[in-house]
Enzyme design. Structure first.
Site, mmCIF file in Angstrom:
data_model
loop_
_atom_site.group_PDB
_atom_site.id
_atom_site.type_symbol
_atom_site.label_atom_id
_atom_site.label_comp_id
_atom_site.label_asym_id
_atom_site.label_seq_id
_atom_site.Cartn_x
_atom_site.Cartn_y
_atom_site.Cartn_z
ATOM 1 N N ASP A 124 0.866 -1.181 0.000
ATOM 2 C CA ASP A 124 0.000 0.000 0.000
ATOM 3 C C ASP A 124 0.897 1.224 0.000
ATOM 4 O O ASP A 124 1.957 1.235 0.643
ATOM 5 C CB ASP A 124 -0.912 0.004 1.230
ATOM 6 C CG ASP A 124 -2.001 -1.059 1.163
ATOM 7 O OD1 ASP A 124 -2.393 -1.434 0.039
ATOM 8 O OD2 ASP A 124 -2.466 -1.498 2.225
ATOM 9 N N ASP A 142 -6.881 -1.469 -4.587
ATOM 10 C CA ASP A 142 -7.921 -1.148 -3.608
ATOM 11 C C ASP A 142 -8.889 -0.111 -4.167
ATOM 12 O O ASP A 142 -10.104 -0.209 -3.961
ATOM 13 C CB ASP A 142 -7.301 -0.606 -2.317
ATOM 14 C CG ASP A 142 -6.393 -1.591 -1.620
ATOM 15 O OD1 ASP A 142 -6.553 -2.809 -1.832
ATOM 16 O OD2 ASP A 142 -5.505 -1.138 -0.876
#
Length: 161
Positions: A124, A142
């Site tokens: 991330d 995401d």
């Protein structure tokens, strides 16, 4: 009811979108790893947006995070089951917006499965914040999953079956 030809076009566009999301996710994570292998681990882009390197061993918002060596495999297995269900839905879908949404979700989910199996965690790197309040870091995959789910929910209000 749409024709078989139209359904095939929707399916084709959904798979192209899934592939595009997967590749954009893969490339963006490659560049983050390339530039964040040494310090700094965070770069301020604007007053509300940073690039960071975060290893997420769980699912969304680090839920089910575990240091177990089996965790990436279990989470990947669950994701693959969900992707399989989405593929079945996609082959039955007759709406272009829903098809594209499912394609985006499949592409994003596949990107995160790749990370779990290759790195043992999901990379991330997008960090949104207001002052000291940070939204959990996320990535292109995401974003595609969230956008796909959002459009599917919106479509559910407008499609009459």
């Amino acid at each position: 009811m749409c024709t078989k030809n139209t359904k095939l076009k929707y399916l084709f566009f959904a798979f192209i979108l899934a592939l595009g999301v997967f590749l954009c996710d893969l490339i963006s994570k490659y560049f983050i790893l390339l530039h964040f292998t040494s310090f700094p681990k965070s770069v301020e882009i604007t007053s509300f947006f940073n690039l960071v390197l975060v290893w997420n061993k769980g699912i969304s918002f680090s839920l089910l995070s575990s240091d177990s060596i089996y965790s990436p495999y279990l989470l990947s297995f669950l994701s693959i089951i969900i992707i399989s269900i989405l593929l079945i839905w996609l082959f039955k879908e007759e709406d272009i917006y829903s098809s594209l949404s499912i394609g985006a979700i499949i592409g994003g989910a596949t990107g995160n499965v790749f990370d779990r199996l290759y790195y043992g965690a999901v990379i991330d790197f997008l960090d949104l914040h207001i002052g000291s309040y940070h939204w959990p870091a996320f990535n292109v995959a995401d974003s595609a999953v969230c956008l796909g789910i959002f459009v599917l929910i919106l479509r559910s209000f407008y499609i009459k079956r």
